[in-house]
Write a protein that holds these residues in place. Structure first.
Motif, PDB file in Angstrom:
ATOM      1  N   ARG A 195      18.112  20.253   8.259  1.00 10.38           N
ATOM      2  CA  ARG A 195      16.993  19.515   9.068  1.00 10.38           C
ATOM      3  C   ARG A 195      15.821  19.262   8.135  1.00 10.38           C
ATOM      4  O   ARG A 195      15.132  20.125   7.640  1.00 10.38           O
ATOM      5  N   LEU A 196      15.593  17.978   7.844  1.00  8.23           N
ATOM      6  CA  LEU A 196      14.514  17.579   7.199  1.00  8.23           C
ATOM      7  C   LEU A 196      13.765  16.624   8.063  1.00  8.23           C
ATOM      8  O   LEU A 196      13.872  15.588   8.266  1.00  8.23           O
ATOM      9  N   ILE A 197      12.540  16.900   8.084  1.00  4.37           N
ATOM     10  CA  ILE A 197      11.371  15.974   9.018  1.00  4.37           C
ATOM     11  C   ILE A 197      10.428  15.221   8.082  1.00  4.37           C
ATOM     12  O   ILE A 197       9.683  15.883   7.160  1.00  4.37           O
ATOM     13  N   ILE A 198      10.403  13.814   8.070  1.00  2.00           N
ATOM     14  CA  ILE A 198       9.604  13.190   7.015  1.00  2.00           C
ATOM     15  C   ILE A 198       8.785  12.606   7.721  1.00  2.00           C
ATOM     16  O   ILE A 198       8.903  11.864   8.738  1.00  2.00           O
ATOM     17  N   ASP A 199       7.300  12.554   7.097  1.00  2.00           N
ATOM     18  CA  ASP A 199       6.132  11.959   7.707  1.00  2.00           C
ATOM     19  C   ASP A 199       5.914  10.578   6.986  1.00  2.00           C
ATOM     20  O   ASP A 199       5.631   9.533   7.597  1.00  2.00           O
ATOM     21  N   LYS A 200       5.942  10.648   5.543  1.00  2.48           N
ATOM     22  CA  LYS A 200       5.316   9.697   4.864  1.00  2.48           C
ATOM     23  C   LYS A 200       5.951   9.504   3.500  1.00  2.48           C
ATOM     24  O   LYS A 200       6.032  10.878   2.874  1.00  2.48           O
ATOM     25  N   ILE A 201       6.080   8.466   2.821  1.00  7.15           N
ATOM     26  CA  ILE A 201       6.526   8.235   1.386  1.00  7.15           C
ATOM     27  C   ILE A 201       5.502   7.612   0.543  1.00  7.15           C
ATOM     28  O   ILE A 201       5.548   6.458   1.276  1.00  7.15           O
ATOM     29  N   GLU A 202       4.836   7.849  -0.380  1.00  6.32           N
ATOM     30  CA  GLU A 202       3.889   7.046  -1.027  1.00  6.32           C
ATOM     31  C   GLU A 202       4.091   6.984  -2.675  1.00  6.32           C
ATOM     32  O   GLU A 202       4.631   8.014  -3.073  1.00  6.32           O
ATOM     33  N   LEU A 203       3.565   6.220  -3.234  1.00  2.00           N
ATOM     34  CA  LEU A 203       3.345   6.223  -4.455  1.00  2.00           C
ATOM     35  C   LEU A 203       1.940   6.489  -4.871  1.00  2.00           C
ATOM     36  O   LEU A 203       1.136   6.062  -4.273  1.00  2.00           O
ATOM     37  N   SER A 253       9.856  24.501   2.041  1.00  2.00           N
ATOM     38  CA  SER A 253       9.548  25.808   2.226  1.00  2.00           C
ATOM     39  C   SER A 253       9.791  26.220   3.725  1.00  2.00           C
ATOM     40  O   SER A 253       9.452  27.440   4.088  1.00  2.00           O
ATOM     41  N   GLY A 254       9.918  25.454   4.557  1.00  2.00           N
ATOM     42  CA  GLY A 254       9.982  25.384   6.107  1.00  2.00           C
ATOM     43  C   GLY A 254       8.734  25.386   6.675  1.00  2.00           C
ATOM     44  O   GLY A 254       8.659  25.322   7.901  1.00  2.00           O
ATOM     45  N   GLU A 255       7.698  24.933   5.972  1.00  2.00           N
ATOM     46  CA  GLU A 255       6.442  24.385   6.345  1.00  2.00           C
ATOM     47  C   GLU A 255       5.970  23.020   6.180  1.00  2.00           C
ATOM     48  O   GLU A 255       6.768  22.417   5.198  1.00  2.00           O
ATOM     49  N   TRP A 256       5.151  22.270   6.747  1.00  2.00           N
ATOM     50  CA  TRP A 256       4.621  20.970   6.353  1.00  2.00           C
ATOM     51  C   TRP A 256       4.172  21.230   4.855  1.00  2.00           C
ATOM     52  O   TRP A 256       3.340  21.957   4.724  1.00  2.00           O
ATOM     53  N   GLU A 257       4.509  20.314   3.987  1.00  2.00           N
ATOM     54  CA  GLU A 257       4.038  20.223   2.849  1.00  2.00           C
ATOM     55  C   GLU A 257       4.231  18.882   2.133  1.00  2.00           C
ATOM     56  O   GLU A 257       4.836  17.857   2.613  1.00  2.00           O
ATOM     57  N   LEU A 291       6.365  16.129   4.259  1.00  2.00           N
ATOM     58  CA  LEU A 291       7.667  16.655   4.991  1.00  2.00           C
ATOM     59  C   LEU A 291       7.607  18.117   5.419  1.00  2.00           C
ATOM     60  O   LEU A 291       6.891  18.762   4.821  1.00  2.00           O
ATOM     61  N   LYS A 292       8.633  18.336   6.262  1.00  2.00           N
ATOM     62  CA  LYS A 292       8.611  19.645   6.627  1.00  2.00           C
ATOM     63  C   LYS A 292      10.284  20.076   6.611  1.00  2.00           C
ATOM     64  O   LYS A 292      10.998  19.076   7.226  1.00  2.00           O
ATOM     65  N   GLY A 293      10.548  20.867   5.695  1.00  2.00           N
ATOM     66  CA  GLY A 293      12.041  21.191   5.367  1.00  2.00           C
ATOM     67  C   GLY A 293      12.313  22.341   6.225  1.00  2.00           C
ATOM     68  O   GLY A 293      11.979  22.801   7.100  1.00  2.00           O
ATOM     69  N   ASP A 294      13.668  22.987   5.741  1.00  2.00           N
ATOM     70  CA  ASP A 294      14.304  24.035   6.247  1.00  2.00           C
ATOM     71  C   ASP A 294      14.472  25.095   5.403  1.00  2.00           C
ATOM     72  O   ASP A 294      15.164  26.002   5.664  1.00  2.00           O
ATOM     73  N   GLY A 295      13.692  25.084   4.294  1.00  2.00           N
ATOM     74  CA  GLY A 295      14.037  26.103   3.104  1.00  2.00           C
ATOM     75  C   GLY A 295      15.041  25.688   2.188  1.00  2.00           C
ATOM     76  O   GLY A 295      15.249  26.633   1.346  1.00  2.00           O
ATOM     77  N   LYS A 296      15.755  24.732   2.455  1.00  2.00           N
ATOM     78  CA  LYS A 296      16.751  24.172   1.501  1.00  2.00           C
ATOM     79  C   LYS A 296      16.313  23.106   0.560  1.00  2.00           C
ATOM     80  O   LYS A 296      15.309  23.010   0.404  1.00  2.00           O
ATOM     81  N   ASP A 297      17.319  23.184  -0.640  1.00  2.00           N
ATOM     82  CA  ASP A 297      17.079  22.378  -1.474  1.00  2.00           C
ATOM     83  C   ASP A 297      17.695  20.682  -1.370  1.00  2.00           C
ATOM     84  O   ASP A 297      18.602  20.735  -0.818  1.00  2.00           O
ATOM     85  N   TYR A 298      16.877  19.952  -1.529  1.00  2.00           N
ATOM     86  CA  TYR A 298      17.157  18.602  -1.447  1.00  2.00           C
ATOM     87  C   TYR A 298      17.147  17.791  -2.772  1.00  2.00           C
ATOM     88  O   TYR A 298      16.631  18.230  -3.618  1.00  2.00           O
ATOM     89  N   GLN A 299      17.666  16.314  -2.621  1.00  2.00           N
ATOM     90  CA  GLN A 299      17.289  15.673  -3.886  1.00  2.00           C
ATOM     91  C   GLN A 299      16.653  14.528  -3.197  1.00  2.00           C
ATOM     92  O   GLN A 299      16.961  13.965  -2.125  1.00  2.00           O
ATOM     93  N   PHE A 300      15.877  13.920  -3.964  1.00  2.00           N
ATOM     94  CA  PHE A 300      14.974  12.407  -3.876  1.00  2.00           C
ATOM     95  C   PHE A 300      15.486  11.569  -4.981  1.00  2.00           C
ATOM     96  O   PHE A 300      15.284  11.948  -6.026  1.00  2.00           O
ATOM     97  N   ARG A 301      16.015  10.640  -4.640  1.00  2.00           N
ATOM     98  CA  ARG A 301      16.636   9.568  -5.406  1.00  2.00           C
ATOM     99  C   ARG A 301      15.854   8.307  -5.378  1.00  2.00           C
ATOM    100  O   ARG A 301      15.601   7.830  -4.204  1.00  2.00           O
ATOM    101  N   ILE A 302      15.702   7.485  -6.362  1.00  2.00           N
ATOM    102  CA  ILE A 302      15.241   6.221  -6.436  1.00  2.00           C
ATOM    103  C   ILE A 302      16.164   5.309  -7.112  1.00  2.00           C
ATOM    104  O   ILE A 302      16.836   5.641  -8.175  1.00  2.00           O
ATOM    105  N   LYS A 303      16.181   3.903  -6.827  1.00  2.00           N
ATOM    106  CA  LYS A 303      16.918   2.931  -7.563  1.00  2.00           C
ATOM    107  C   LYS A 303      16.038   1.715  -8.012  1.00  2.00           C
ATOM    108  O   LYS A 303      15.011   1.600  -7.018  1.00  2.00           O
ATOM    109  N   ALA A 304      16.203   1.344  -8.980  1.00  2.00           N
ATOM    110  CA  ALA A 304      15.131   0.314  -9.533  1.00  2.00           C
ATOM    111  C   ALA A 304      15.514  -1.125  -8.606  1.00  2.00           C
ATOM    112  O   ALA A 304      14.762  -1.799  -8.317  1.00  2.00           O
TER     113      ALA A 304
END
Length: 176
Positions: free
Chosen positions: A167-175, A119-123, A91-104
């Motif tokens: 603004r959060l730009i998301i490319d991919k979510i994987e396990l 970080s504001g960069e792709w990471e 993802l590429k964020g905007d320097g802010k904090d976010y939560q990632f949540r999962i549900k079974a």
């Protein structure tokens, strides 16, 4: 040496399981924005696909009227996490904090949560599955951390207890 590195990379990708890849899956029907308006707040988030093939979660959060969060969630058929140890998000964020949540299960009233900073960069954000702690409406529950065999929902949430655009730009979510 090059063969070992190449083999390691091949094994790494063979051992990953994609939850969602925005470049390959252009259908966002299974994604839903949920803002604090469900509780009377006035935050406003949106989610769309960019021309570059990325999911873009953006908007603003306000604490007006007891508000303070915006989220976007993805429901899907239960996916086995057996043999995987972490969630990896490009993802590429905007320097802010976010939560990632999962549900079974989508029917669970609580989520398992982990906060991450951008970080504001792709990471690439890597979150061990066993680090996700149970929470309901902002309160940590007296239960063990995630140790489930499957997940059926993922959510990105911003709620830093202040007024802010995001603004959060998301490319991919994987396990992995």
């Amino acid at each position: 040496m090059i063969r070992i590195v190449t083999l390691s990379l091949i094994l790494l990708f063979m051992n990953s399981k994609t939850i969602f890849d925005f470049e390959k899956d252009k259908n966002l029907e299974s994604w839903q924005v949920v803002d604090d308006t469900v509780m009377g707040g006035r935050s406003d988030g949106s989610f769309q696909l960019s021309e570059d093939g990325h999911g873009v979660f953006e908007g603003y959060v306000t604490t007006e009227n007891n508000g303070g969060f915006s989220s976007v969630r993805h429901d899907f058929a239960k996916l086995s996490v057996e043999g995987y140890t972490k969630v990896v998000i490009k993802l590429k964020g905007d320097g802010k904090d976010y939560q990632f949540r999962i549900k079974a299960s989508q029917r669970d009233y609580y989520s398992y949560i982990q906060q991450f900073s951008t970080s504001g960069e792709w990471e690439q954000i890597e979150i061990p599955l066993h680090d996700f702690y149970p929470s309901f409406r902002g309160r940590k529950l007296d239960m063990p951390n995630f140790s489930g065999k499957s997940i059926g929902q993922v959510t990105f949430l911003i709620g830093n207890k202040k007024k802010e655009s995001f603004r959060l730009i998301i490319d991919k979510i994987e396990l992995l």
